[in-house]
Write a protein that holds these residues in place. Structure first.
Motif, PDB file in Angstrom:
ATOM      1  N   TYR A  56      71.856  56.399 -18.613  1.00  0.00           N
ATOM      2  CA  TYR A  56      71.467  55.153 -19.287  1.00  0.00           C
ATOM      3  C   TYR A  56      72.548  54.092 -19.119  1.00  0.00           C
ATOM      4  O   TYR A  56      73.719  54.392 -18.877  1.00  0.00           O
ATOM      5  CB  TYR A  56      71.131  55.371 -20.765  1.00  0.00           C
ATOM      6  N   LEU A  57      72.106  52.834 -19.214  1.00  0.00           N
ATOM      7  CA  LEU A  57      72.988  51.665 -19.151  1.00  0.00           C
ATOM      8  C   LEU A  57      72.592  50.729 -20.293  1.00  0.00           C
ATOM      9  O   LEU A  57      71.414  50.357 -20.403  1.00  0.00           O
ATOM     10  CB  LEU A  57      72.848  50.904 -17.828  1.00  0.00           C
ATOM     11  N   ILE A  58      73.557  50.354 -21.127  1.00  0.00           N
ATOM     12  CA  ILE A  58      73.299  49.480 -22.268  1.00  0.00           C
ATOM     13  C   ILE A  58      74.119  48.202 -22.106  1.00  0.00           C
ATOM     14  O   ILE A  58      75.354  48.236 -22.085  1.00  0.00           O
ATOM     15  CB  ILE A  58      73.658  50.161 -23.599  1.00  0.00           C
ATOM     16  N   ARG A  59      73.451  47.072 -22.006  1.00  0.00           N
ATOM     17  CA  ARG A  59      74.105  45.811 -21.664  1.00  0.00           C
ATOM     18  C   ARG A  59      75.089  45.339 -22.728  1.00  0.00           C
ATOM     19  O   ARG A  59      76.262  45.104 -22.436  1.00  0.00           O
ATOM     20  CB  ARG A  59      73.037  44.743 -21.421  1.00  0.00           C
ATOM     21  N   GLU A  60      74.638  45.164 -23.961  1.00  0.00           N
ATOM     22  CA  GLU A  60      75.482  44.585 -25.009  1.00  0.00           C
ATOM     23  C   GLU A  60      76.671  45.484 -25.332  1.00  0.00           C
ATOM     24  O   GLU A  60      77.768  45.003 -25.609  1.00  0.00           O
ATOM     25  CB  GLU A  60      74.660  44.325 -26.276  1.00  0.00           C
ATOM     26  N   GLU A  61      76.463  46.782 -25.294  1.00  0.00           N
ATOM     27  CA  GLU A  61      77.524  47.723 -25.649  1.00  0.00           C
ATOM     28  C   GLU A  61      78.409  48.071 -24.455  1.00  0.00           C
ATOM     29  O   GLU A  61      79.445  48.717 -24.613  1.00  0.00           O
ATOM     30  CB  GLU A  61      76.908  49.000 -26.246  1.00  0.00           C
ATOM     31  N   GLY A  62      77.988  47.652 -23.261  1.00  0.00           N
ATOM     32  CA  GLY A  62      78.772  47.940 -22.067  1.00  0.00           C
ATOM     33  C   GLY A  62      78.912  49.425 -21.786  1.00  0.00           C
ATOM     34  O   GLY A  62      79.924  49.880 -21.250  1.00  0.00           O
ATOM     35  N   VAL A  63      77.885  50.191 -22.118  1.00  0.00           N
ATOM     36  CA  VAL A  63      77.938  51.647 -22.011  1.00  0.00           C
ATOM     37  C   VAL A  63      77.149  52.117 -20.791  1.00  0.00           C
ATOM     38  O   VAL A  63      76.022  51.679 -20.553  1.00  0.00           O
ATOM     39  CB  VAL A  63      77.354  52.309 -23.282  1.00  0.00           C
ATOM     40  N   VAL A  64      77.753  53.031 -20.033  1.00  0.00           N
ATOM     41  CA  VAL A  64      77.091  53.681 -18.903  1.00  0.00           C
ATOM     42  C   VAL A  64      77.373  55.175 -19.005  1.00  0.00           C
ATOM     43  O   VAL A  64      78.531  55.594 -19.040  1.00  0.00           O
ATOM     44  CB  VAL A  64      77.610  53.146 -17.552  1.00  0.00           C
ATOM     45  N   ARG A  65      76.320  55.981 -19.061  1.00  0.00           N
ATOM     46  CA  ARG A  65      76.485  57.429 -19.190  1.00  0.00           C
ATOM     47  C   ARG A  65      75.474  58.137 -18.293  1.00  0.00           C
ATOM     48  O   ARG A  65      74.395  57.614 -18.012  1.00  0.00           O
ATOM     49  CB  ARG A  65      76.253  57.881 -20.637  1.00  0.00           C
ATOM     50  N   TYR A  66      75.829  59.360 -17.895  1.00  0.00           N
ATOM     51  CA  TYR A  66      74.884  60.185 -17.132  1.00  0.00           C
ATOM     52  C   TYR A  66      75.255  61.649 -17.268  1.00  0.00           C
ATOM     53  O   TYR A  66      76.393  61.977 -17.630  1.00  0.00           O
ATOM     54  CB  TYR A  66      74.842  59.777 -15.655  1.00  0.00           C
ATOM     55  N   SER A  67      74.294  62.531 -16.975  1.00  0.00           N
ATOM     56  CA  SER A  67      74.516  63.975 -17.066  1.00  0.00           C
ATOM     57  C   SER A  67      73.712  64.708 -16.007  1.00  0.00           C
ATOM     58  O   SER A  67      72.544  64.389 -15.772  1.00  0.00           O
ATOM     59  CB  SER A  67      74.110  64.493 -18.453  1.00  0.00           C
ATOM     60  N   ASP A  68      74.337  65.718 -15.383  1.00  0.00           N
ATOM     61  CA  ASP A  68      73.654  66.582 -14.417  1.00  0.00           C
ATOM     62  C   ASP A  68      72.929  67.734 -15.116  1.00  0.00           C
ATOM     63  O   ASP A  68      72.129  68.430 -14.486  1.00  0.00           O
ATOM     64  CB  ASP A  68      74.651  67.167 -13.420  1.00  0.00           C
ATOM     65  N   ASP A  69      73.206  67.961 -16.391  1.00  0.00           N
ATOM     66  CA  ASP A  69      72.537  68.991 -17.198  1.00  0.00           C
ATOM     67  C   ASP A  69      72.377  70.325 -16.453  1.00  0.00           C
ATOM     68  O   ASP A  69      71.287  70.882 -16.363  1.00  0.00           O
ATOM     69  CB  ASP A  69      71.165  68.502 -17.669  1.00  0.00           C
ATOM     70  N   GLY A  70      73.489  70.811 -15.908  1.00  0.00           N
ATOM     71  CA  GLY A  70      73.457  72.130 -15.288  1.00  0.00           C
ATOM     72  C   GLY A  70      73.238  72.140 -13.789  1.00  0.00           C
ATOM     73  O   GLY A  70      73.457  73.165 -13.140  1.00  0.00           O
ATOM     74  N   GLU A  71      72.793  71.019 -13.226  1.00  0.00           N
ATOM     75  CA  GLU A  71      72.686  70.942 -11.778  1.00  0.00           C
ATOM     76  C   GLU A  71      74.109  70.826 -11.196  1.00  0.00           C
ATOM     77  O   GLU A  71      75.049  70.437 -11.900  1.00  0.00           O
ATOM     78  CB  GLU A  71      71.855  69.732 -11.354  1.00  0.00           C
ATOM     79  N   PRO A  72      74.304  71.147  -9.914  1.00  0.00           N
ATOM     80  CA  PRO A  72      75.626  70.980  -9.305  1.00  0.00           C
ATOM     81  C   PRO A  72      76.146  69.563  -9.508  1.00  0.00           C
ATOM     82  O   PRO A  72      75.396  68.593  -9.424  1.00  0.00           O
ATOM     83  CB  PRO A  72      75.370  71.278  -7.826  1.00  0.00           C
ATOM     84  N   GLN A  73      77.435  69.447  -9.786  1.00  0.00           N
ATOM     85  CA  GLN A  73      78.039  68.155 -10.102  1.00  0.00           C
ATOM     86  C   GLN A  73      77.745  67.117  -9.021  1.00  0.00           C
ATOM     87  O   GLN A  73      77.910  67.376  -7.831  1.00  0.00           O
ATOM     88  CB  GLN A  73      79.551  68.308 -10.265  1.00  0.00           C
ATOM     89  N   GLY A  74      77.299  65.947  -9.467  1.00  0.00           N
ATOM     90  CA  GLY A  74      77.056  64.834  -8.563  1.00  0.00           C
ATOM     91  C   GLY A  74      75.705  64.825  -7.877  1.00  0.00           C
ATOM     92  O   GLY A  74      75.429  63.938  -7.070  1.00  0.00           O
TER      93      GLY A  74
END
Length: 209
Positions: A56-74
């Motif tokens: 997810y990306l949140i404009r006002e909060e300047g937040v960017v997050r992501y997760s592979d949730d168990g898949e190989p990293q990246g």
């Protein structure tokens, strides 16, 4: 205000790759809390899936997050995120659910699958531009209708509605900074027979065609 882009609506898409089901969801959110709530709702809905990867990306909060949730990293969260960064989309959350089909896809296959799922979901949701618009009524004869519609779109404007009567009236939104040029252009190409009437300004998301 500076223009930015958001999903037009929530969406759900699905495809199968080597017996693995990939289900993509996109939603418009404006806070990290709302994004987290959406992710949890997807995890609950697809509780029996092997993976529920997200970003997810949140404009006002300047937040960017992501997760592979168990898949190989990246191989999942970052490729999904890249889809939205490339399209300059913000205020968005995406969850891609994978039901494992028993056949390994490899790192490259996973990147392609998660990228495709996020892109399919974004395409289904559509993109809207959020900015300050100047609204116009543009009354014209029927024989000028197509030309004025073309000119409006050529100046980054959007025809939001059309009223039909003895003449036609286009309901138009123009980027605020192009309003004066638009008036001059329409008067010029119609030899002064059409005068756009400004009806107000508004800040809103408008779907892009």
């Amino acid at each position: 205000m500076e223009e930015y882009y958001i999903p037009t609506s929530d969406s759900e898409t699905e495809f199968t790759e080597k017996r693995s089901r990939f289900i993509g969801h996109v939603a418009h959110v404006t806070t990290e809390e709302a994004a987290r709530d959406f992710i949890q709702s997807m995890k609950k809905r697809y509780h029996d899936a092997r993976h529920n990867c997200w970003c997810y990306l949140i404009r006002e909060e300047g937040v960017v997050r992501y997760s592979d949730d168990g898949e190989p990293q990246g191989t999942a969260g970052q490729p999904m995120l890249n889809v939205f960064v490339k399209e300059n989309i913000t205020d968005v959350v995406c969850v891609v659910t994978r039901y494992f089909g028993g056949i390994l896809l490899g790192a490259g296959g996973l990147v392609r699958a998660y990228t495709r799922s996020a892109k399919d979901a974004l395409d289904e949701a559509g993109i809207s531009a959020v900015r300050r618009w100047t609204a116009f009524d543009v009354p014209c004869s029927y024989n000028l209708f197509a030309r004025l519609q073309q000119e409006t779109e050529g100046m980054s404007g959007i025809v939001t509605d059309t009223e039909y009567g003895a003449d036609v009236t286009l309901k138009v939104l123009l980027p605020e900074e192009r309003a004066e040029d638009y008036i001059a252009r329409i008067i010029d190409i119609t030899a002064g027979t059409v005068h756009p009437v400004q009806t107000g300004t508004e800040e809103k998301p408008v779907p892009l065609s």
